[in-house]
Design a protein around this motif. Structure first.
Motif, PDB file in Angstrom:
ATOM      1  N   VAL A  47       0.598  10.633 -50.705  1.00 16.72           N
ATOM      2  CA  VAL A  47       1.468  11.848 -50.588  1.00 16.72           C
ATOM      3  C   VAL A  47       2.240  11.879 -49.225  1.00 16.72           C
ATOM      4  O   VAL A  47       3.277  12.798 -49.200  1.00 16.72           O
ATOM      5  N   MET A  51      -9.654  13.497 -36.763  1.00 14.48           N
ATOM      6  CA  MET A  51      -8.306  14.368 -36.500  1.00 14.48           C
ATOM      7  C   MET A  51      -7.276  14.453 -37.572  1.00 14.48           C
ATOM      8  O   MET A  51      -6.594  15.101 -38.140  1.00 14.48           O
ATOM      9  N   SER A  86       2.615  11.170 -44.500  1.00 18.64           N
ATOM     10  CA  SER A  86       1.889  10.782 -43.402  1.00 18.64           C
ATOM     11  C   SER A  86       1.859  11.695 -42.175  1.00 18.64           C
ATOM     12  O   SER A  86       2.481  12.890 -42.631  1.00 18.64           O
ATOM     13  N   LEU A  87       1.277  11.616 -41.132  1.00 20.81           N
ATOM     14  CA  LEU A  87       1.162  12.492 -40.053  1.00 20.81           C
ATOM     15  C   LEU A  87       0.612  11.938 -38.918  1.00 20.81           C
ATOM     16  O   LEU A  87       0.288  10.448 -38.847  1.00 20.81           O
ATOM     17  N   HIS A  88       0.788  12.421 -37.818  1.00 25.92           N
ATOM     18  CA  HIS A  88       0.229  12.006 -36.579  1.00 25.92           C
ATOM     19  C   HIS A  88      -1.226  12.625 -36.081  1.00 25.92           C
ATOM     20  O   HIS A  88      -1.221  13.581 -36.272  1.00 25.92           O
ATOM     21  N   ASP A 120      -4.910  20.288 -43.630  1.00 29.63           N
ATOM     22  CA  ASP A 120      -3.840  21.515 -43.296  1.00 29.63           C
ATOM     23  C   ASP A 120      -2.691  21.134 -43.863  1.00 29.63           C
ATOM     24  O   ASP A 120      -1.909  21.992 -44.191  1.00 29.63           O
ATOM     25  N   VAL A 121      -2.041  19.925 -43.610  1.00 30.84           N
ATOM     26  CA  VAL A 121      -0.813  19.704 -44.064  1.00 30.84           C
ATOM     27  C   VAL A 121      -0.651  19.779 -45.440  1.00 30.84           C
ATOM     28  O   VAL A 121       0.327  20.202 -46.009  1.00 30.84           O
ATOM     29  N   TYR A 122      -1.481  18.782 -46.056  1.00 32.81           N
ATOM     30  CA  TYR A 122      -1.420  18.569 -47.542  1.00 32.81           C
ATOM     31  C   TYR A 122      -2.305  19.162 -48.624  1.00 32.81           C
ATOM     32  O   TYR A 122      -1.977  18.869 -49.861  1.00 32.81           O
ATOM     33  N   ALA A 141      -4.788  11.597 -33.230  1.00 33.19           N
ATOM     34  CA  ALA A 141      -5.457  10.731 -32.345  1.00 33.19           C
ATOM     35  C   ALA A 141      -6.145   9.672 -32.829  1.00 33.19           C
ATOM     36  O   ALA A 141      -6.400   8.534 -32.451  1.00 33.19           O
ATOM     37  N   ASP A 142      -7.144  10.174 -33.839  1.00 33.20           N
ATOM     38  CA  ASP A 142      -8.184   9.149 -34.558  1.00 33.20           C
ATOM     39  C   ASP A 142      -8.389   9.682 -35.981  1.00 33.20           C
ATOM     40  O   ASP A 142      -7.840  10.966 -36.296  1.00 33.20           O
ATOM     41  N   LEU A 202       0.063   9.263 -29.913  1.00 30.42           N
ATOM     42  CA  LEU A 202      -0.609   9.598 -31.160  1.00 30.42           C
ATOM     43  C   LEU A 202       0.023   8.828 -32.490  1.00 30.42           C
ATOM     44  O   LEU A 202       1.101   9.115 -32.830  1.00 30.42           O
ATOM     45  N   PRO A 203      -0.827   8.077 -32.953  1.00 25.90           N
ATOM     46  CA  PRO A 203      -0.343   7.222 -34.204  1.00 25.90           C
ATOM     47  C   PRO A 203      -0.094   7.641 -35.447  1.00 25.90           C
ATOM     48  O   PRO A 203      -0.533   9.032 -35.573  1.00 25.90           O
ATOM     49  N   ILE A 204       0.528   6.820 -36.137  1.00 22.54           N
ATOM     50  CA  ILE A 204       0.905   7.666 -37.418  1.00 22.54           C
ATOM     51  C   ILE A 204      -0.238   7.017 -38.556  1.00 22.54           C
ATOM     52  O   ILE A 204      -0.563   6.093 -38.571  1.00 22.54           O
ATOM     53  N   ASN A 218       4.249  11.498 -27.692  1.00 25.62           N
ATOM     54  CA  ASN A 218       3.778  11.390 -28.812  1.00 25.62           C
ATOM     55  C   ASN A 218       3.371  10.012 -29.401  1.00 25.62           C
ATOM     56  O   ASN A 218       2.702   9.890 -30.536  1.00 25.62           O
TER      57      ASN A 218
END
Ligand SMILES: [Fe+2]
Ligand SMILES: [Fe+2]
Lengths: 95, 316
Positions: free
Chosen positions: A24, A34, A26-28, A41-43, A30-31, A6-8, A3
């Motif tokens: 709010v 994304m 962070s997440l991982h 979806d997450v936040y 690819a670009d 996949l940057p943060i 992983n």
């Protein structure tokens, strides 16, 4: 696959027009594309915002907490920057 | 400053109610405890999707299906908030997943029990999310900033989880005799494991004192467990079903319910990996990770290609 690939990304949301974007979390991803989709979806599953910013975490330069003193303490003795420093008569209104 | 002075200053900040942020100086044990606790919490959210996910395709109505789907998606989100909070302490997502997939990391033992009937989905929402809420509301005031902030976000989302579970049981309890018996059976199986969710008794949990001192925990396991019992019994009465505990009774003097002894040998047995579903859960997580590898690889390859194309365009 690791992983690490996949940057943060840091996520910022404007909750409604007229307000600033706020960090709010962070997440991982690819670009950037994304990252935006994941951020949605997450936040923002419950109408938390009307606009999203994502920025790769490595692009953020943060101040060092160890320098907190030299950075922020000089403001402490500058009370004359606050309105309450100035002594004015009580009868003076709206100032 | 030497370590002793730093530790004193750190404790003073905690005592003054200040939050600790990731880049602040902190005792190594504070960092390690948080990495462990936050990642266990994250793993619990992620593994917790499995017993319920199993019922999405078999939900009895569209209304129930969208609710369960939304709840399980929320739990995935909770896991992601928490992994991010753990990462601020300098551990990578990769390492966190690795700890889960190799069985090195723990997650809440409750998710090693199976969801056998539709009533179990009601019981999980009512009891398991109910117990989680009590713990998580306390954690919104925990001393580590990113953890506390994740908890605030999570708590806002949890209330619907518990309510949808309770509504499922309410519907069953107002239904046929068979349906009501199904609700009672689910309560019978989920009651004791839910009480165990708060962890060992206070005298058996040596880390509690330090955790309270650092304001990681603001209440002890037994205090939280009592609060859960006191909240839940009146709710069971409304449903018209009873918890499987002959010793349960209201204690006027204490102003709390007394309840029977918990079988801690069962708890430790599940923690050690011998619960009904430990192996199944770990296998499911590993399969999800391995089967998703091509997606991660494709996403990265795509982003690299896009970046190269962009570079080329600029060169022209
Ligand atoms: Fe959750
Ligand atoms: Fe939940």
């Amino acid at each position: 696959m690791a992983n690490q690939g996949l940057p943060i990304w840091e996520v910022f949301i404007r909750s409604k027009n007229g307000l600033e974007h706020r960090h709010v979390g962070s997440l991982h991803a690819a670009d950037a594309e994304m990252a935006l989709e994941n951020a949605r979806d997450v936040y923002t599953r419950r109408e938390e915002g009307v606009s999203l910013w994502v920025v790769e975490s490595k692009h953020i330069t943060a101040s060092n907490p160890e320098h907190q003193g030299e950075l922020f303490e000089p403001a402490q003795d500058k009370v004359y920057r606050h309105p309450t420093f100035y002594k004015l008569p009580d009868e003076l209104e709206h100032m | 400053m030497n370590t002793q002075d730093l530790e004193k200053k750190f404790q003073d900040r905690i005592d003054a109610g200040e939050k600790i942020e990731p880049k602040d100086w902190m005792p190594e044990k504070y960092r390690k405890t948080h990495i462990r606790q936050i990642s266990q919490h994250a793993h619990s959210e992620i593994v917790g999707m499995l017993p319920e996910g199993n019922w999405i395709s078999r939900a009895p109505s569209l209304r129930r299906k969208v609710a369960l789907l939304a709840k399980v998606q929320d739990e995935g989100g909770h896991g992601l908030y928490l992994y991010s909070a753990a990462e601020t302490l300098g551990i990578s997502r990769d390492e966190l997943f690795n700890q889960l997939h190799t069985g090195k990391a723990k997650y809440s033992s409750i998710f090693n029990y199976p969801a056998l009937t539709w009533a179990d989905i009601g019981a999980i929402g009512w009891l398991v999310d109910g117990a989680a809420i009590i713990n998580q509301v306390m954690l919104t005031r925990t001393s580590f900033g990113p953890y506390a902030r994740a908890m605030v976000r999570i708590c806002k989302e949890e209330s619907f989880h518990q309510r949808q579970g309770y509504e499922i049981l309410l519907t069953l309890c107002n239904g046929t005799e068979v349906q009501k018996a199904m609700a009672q059976d689910a309560l019978n199986r989920w009651w004791w494991p839910s009480l165990m969710m708060f962890g060992p008794r206070d005298e058996e949990s040596p880390n509690t004192a330090q955790s309270v001192k650092w304001k990681i925990k603001r209440k002890t396991n037994d205090e939280l467990r009592q609060q859960f019992v006191d909240n839940t019994i009146p709710q069971a009465e409304i449903l018209g079903i009873t918890v499987p505990d002959p010793d349960l009774k209201w204690n006027e003097e204490r102003g709390h319910y007394d309840f029977g002894a918990i079988d801690w040998s069962e708890f430790w047995n599940v923690v050690k990996g011998n619960g009904p579903c430990n192996k199944e859960r770990l296998a499911a997580r590993n399969a999800a990770w391995d089967n998703g590898a091509w997606v991660r690889e494709a996403a990265l390859a795509h982003s690299e290609k896009q970046a190269k194309r962009e570079e080329l365009k600029q060169a022209i």
